[in-house]
Design an enzyme around this catalytic site. Structure first.
Site, PDB file in Angstrom:
ATOM      1  N   GLY A 164       0.826  -1.200   0.000  1.00  0.00           N
ATOM      2  CA  GLY A 164       0.000   0.000   0.000  1.00  0.00           C
ATOM      3  C   GLY A 164       0.861   1.251   0.000  1.00  0.00           C
ATOM      4  CB  CYS A 165       0.313   4.607  -1.433  1.00  0.00           C
ATOM      5  SG  CYS A 165      -1.394   4.889  -0.914  1.00  0.00           S
ATOM      6  CE1 TYR A 166      -1.833   8.587   3.159  1.00  0.00           C
ATOM      7  CE2 TYR A 166      -3.608   7.064   2.687  1.00  0.00           C
ATOM      8  CZ  TYR A 166      -3.134   8.355   2.765  1.00  0.00           C
ATOM      9  OH  TYR A 166      -3.960   9.403   2.465  1.00  0.00           O
ATOM     10  CB  THR A 207       5.392   2.425   0.676  1.00  0.00           C
ATOM     11  OG1 THR A 207       4.844   1.252   0.063  1.00  0.00           O
ATOM     12  CG2 THR A 207       6.792   2.680   0.139  1.00  0.00           C
TER      13      THR A 207
END
Lengths: 337, 337, 337, 337
Positions: free
Chosen positions: C151-153, C155
């Site tokens: 997931g972006c967050y 990371t």
């Protein structure tokens, strides 16, 4: 004097929100009713959280008779076609209406039905409704039962062009209008094309040669000046919330930009909102206001006119409040400063 | 083949940063030197933190001899006037130069000195330097010692206009170019006018009738097509980092937009970057790339051309890399995809 | 070596576009197939005009067997639930898969089904799929049939936190993560909440205490460090296209920000993309890149960690390409510089 | 009653512009004088073209005696240090002053001189000037000769925190304030760091652990609640013109977010501008207004408070008008709706 009672029909969009906002600051008018099919049972502040604590009008489903009873004037913020039908019903119940749609703006039923591609629901009224630009039609607005509130792009083109055409300062058959609008002009319905990540950091032309505001500009400049004009109008989507900048290319013959500026100063000497300015206007200079800034520059045998408005204020809801003030005998500027 | 050694003179600005960024992805070239009077002793990544971990070239003060020794080619990102002087010194030390300034773009010394209001420091070279647009001048670029890298606005106007003028599809004396640029085109020096809060949420015209890219467009379209043209050019500052959209109004006579599209397809059939497209291009479609998208639409007796580029890429640093590739015998697209 | 053949399942969104863009620059891989139920019969460039002239893969309807035959690896960009089902089908047809959904990221089926509120379609595989963060799991990724792309967050939180927890430099039960994301993280489906005029000029917190990336952060930091952690995670919607900035508040006890910086430098010494930096990182510093910038500062008995990534690149599609490189024995950075 | 005569000292910046704008809509006050060293001889509308046609006050060089004679109250928009000196001079000439700088906000001279790193020019007055937050200090403001107008970040933190600390609902030694501000908070002087292209499309933390609004928050929350507090304050630069969102992490012990909401409702029951709301506030909800929206949510053993204000309105110039209203016996909301 008791306050003007105002209703909004079609309360979900940005123009409705702007009307509601402006009314919270209006000393002589108050919002008393708002309708929206989709949001029945909620309050206006639930749809538009910026109104929290300022405006708790409940949303109801439109019943023309009931809303006509509650209101002195209704702002009709419905899409074209649907709007004319509702306006008709409202007028029959004896309430005055300011119509935000294009349904009553044009002189010609044929032009309307060609460009809007619908059968007009109240054809007899087309061409007999005043165009809500008090700078030219204040007298008729004062007594009107229905006012056709101007389109946003047309406002930014008619105000600079009409006086110059009337005064014979520019050619009538070689007018190019390159307009740039903020994204709120595209409305508040869920579409991929106006998602943040589609329009942010990007500018694009759209509806080249086919935007419905083209015939509106031609019609009104012609009606005001008494001379038929032909314009080429190209709108652009610009990455900002609000504002329209129209850059207009005209043939000036022997006339100069200075004469044009003087023509505007004369025309708008008593106008509360239209400001000919020496600087090149930016949309930010008029953001959130009902003001119009315009200037003219010589460029060879042409002149370049630049006009900035706020599309939601003078281009829509601010103009509507201005019209309302005129309709009810208030000073034009009431609640708009 | 060993890598092309590249130097940047004037490393503080956005075009320099973009060159450095592009070089980090270039398989056949490397940045070996960078100069900036103001930032001597720092590293390029200290000025531009987006280069951290990717490019640690130290900043030095410009010494033409020393940089000429280290480099195969120098990207000169200085302002006009200052640039010509430096280019002269660099060439004397036998290094090839891509000049980002306007100093060698125009054919005529008189036109240059009138519009730029300086005495040209190397007048003999004016009119004898190739214009860095490989779409038209690849052969001369291949062997040039100095390449005049095109202006950003001119790139967005010359690429669509030159083939149409050459093919006789449009009138040469009635061309209106309404261009909208992102703010990076205004450079990276501290000025109130380009502060975030001045330009954000605002669009404005500037330098109406007086922008220096006007004569550059006229000169190059004329040079390429063999026909003198007269244009009216108006730039606008648009609230976005990057991108130029030029909306161009031309007289089409008996010719159609379809013919114009076909003319472009023929002209750019072998071009790696110029794409005639059916949709209306947005600057976002080409953001961060060296691509050009253009389309044409009939509008009465006129046609509307719309061309989108990235002002920092194809409008400046991407074009420079493309020119470098041509100068050193590499495929045009190397490092640009 | 012949190029890696890549397919994209679910090609309409921003992560799919970013994969396609990155592949146009990848020297060892090529996009050969793309599927989307809604856009069958169009080409990828018609959905995403920025690909015009660069990528003309036709859109087809998903048939797992057919796409498995054409591809060496499939990027599955479907929503959770739907994704797991498709991944299962693809794996059965012997193609390797990088899954962008959350379906295989968590260790625990119970946690997954509680937070995602669906029955998992392939429960046996949960907890047995490698998390696609080559900084910690390169070995397992190299041989994996399915990689759960992070997931972006997460990371932006795991990369700074995991080494510090593992090294015992911070308390494990008092970690506050305040994250700010660009709007592209919200996807490309038509919703009022992500219209330009709703998110522009505005920042807001959302999903306070209830965002699904919270448990993912806890799970992975725990898995990597061997120590269970508890975090409080609050995401914010920020008016920009791309980028995540996570500001992380930790208890440092006797340890200093300098020790944390050193810990990161040791941990990421051989990392191609993770850069501990001295300056305070901005999302712009890493925009459009696979890089990560992070720094630490002492603030009383706490330290403040700041980490910037590009949510679409290292936070999604760049990480996927990095994973693909590892899966196929290429250097991690191939096509990502 | 004749209108309040208002002067602005330091008229170039955004807070001065906002004061001028608000005064154009104020029914009981008018701008009569404006000073700016740099712009002497121009008019206010020349510096700020958005005032064209609305406000043509000429700019003069500051002469305290002369401006004191013309005005009932002076808004002093100078930087710290310079401001205190001018305030002193103005007070000696018997005009009331609202000071936008930090010079008289703090209780302690030592704290001031440590954080602002200057010798205070009027030390006797430090700690004896009312803090301009009518929600807590209306009585003292009503009779004050000098009002210390609050900082923007502190306003967004003190309003939610002070009542909760006073009521004992949260721990006093574990408060984390993560604030996000629009760029106008950085002022209108020409700096590379606040150029459009530096801050657009980017979010970053700055002054981590060292911002001067940290001690102001601690001081005021302590003063209002009677309990010393310790906060960790981190400001962020957000790509938008206006607005502050503060996300505040507190320890709630046995208390719930519901109790906090109730505490606010009680505290601010008679407040014209502070609105506890159920939704998660966005800065857009309060943009251009003097309103404050705040909410609280439980998150494990912590609560997350979110507070949104407009940094130029309630965070600066709106608060100043509100203070002026109180000083002159007008209803707080006059001219602010």
């Amino acid at each position: 004097m008791s306050k003007i009672k105002v209703g909004i029909v079609g309360a979900t969009g940005y123009t409705a929100l702007e009307v509601a906002r402006l009314l919270t600051a209006h000393p002589q008018a108050e919002l008393v009713a708002a309708t929206s099919r989709a949001d029945d049972g909620r309050s206006l502040a639930e749809i538009h959280p910026s109104l929290a604590g300022r405006c708790d009008v409940p949303i109801e489903v439109l019943d023309p008779e009931s809303i006509a009873k509650k209101c002195d004037v209704v702002m009709c913020c419905l899409p074209h076609g649907a709007s004319a039908e509702t306006v008709h019903a409202l007028v029959q119940h004896d309430v005055r209406v300011i119509d935000f749609s294009a349904d009553f703006r044009l002189s010609s039923l044929d032009v309307y039905e060609k460009w809007y591609d619908v059968k007009h629901p109240w054809p007899e009224r087309v061409g007999k409704t005043v165009y809500g630009m008090p700078e030219f039609f204040a007298k008729q607005i004062a007594t009107a039962d229905v006012v056709a509130n101007p389109g946003c792009y047309p406002t930014s083109a008619i105000l600079p062009l009409a006086p110059l055409v009337q005064a014979g300062l520019i050619d009538t058959d070689d007018i190019i209008i390159d307009s740039k609008s903020g994204v709120s002009g595209a409305g508040r319905s869920a579409k991929v094309a106006t998602l943040y990540c589609e329009t942010n950091e990007s500018i694009s032309a759209y509806a080249v040669g086919s935007h419905r505001h083209g015939p509106e500009i031609n019609d009104l400049v012609g009606r005001i000046s008494g001379k038929p004009v032909q314009t080429l109008f190209t709108p652009h989507l610009t990455p900002m919330d609000r504002g329209i900048l129209s850059t207009i290319y005209v043939r000036r013959g022997q006339h100069s930009a200075d004469e044009m500026m003087q023509c505007w100063r004369d025309q708008y000497a008593s106008s509360a909102f239209v400001n000919p300015v020496d600087h090149l206007p930016a949309t930010k200079h008029v953001a959130g206001t009902n003001f119009v800034q315009m200037t003219a520059r010589d460029c060879g045998d042409r002149a370049v006119l630049v006009c900035a408005i706020d599309n939601l204020a003078k281009g829509a809801s601010g103009a509507a409040i201005q019209n309302m003030n005129v309709m009810f005998g208030l000073p034009e500027v009431t609640g708009l400063r």
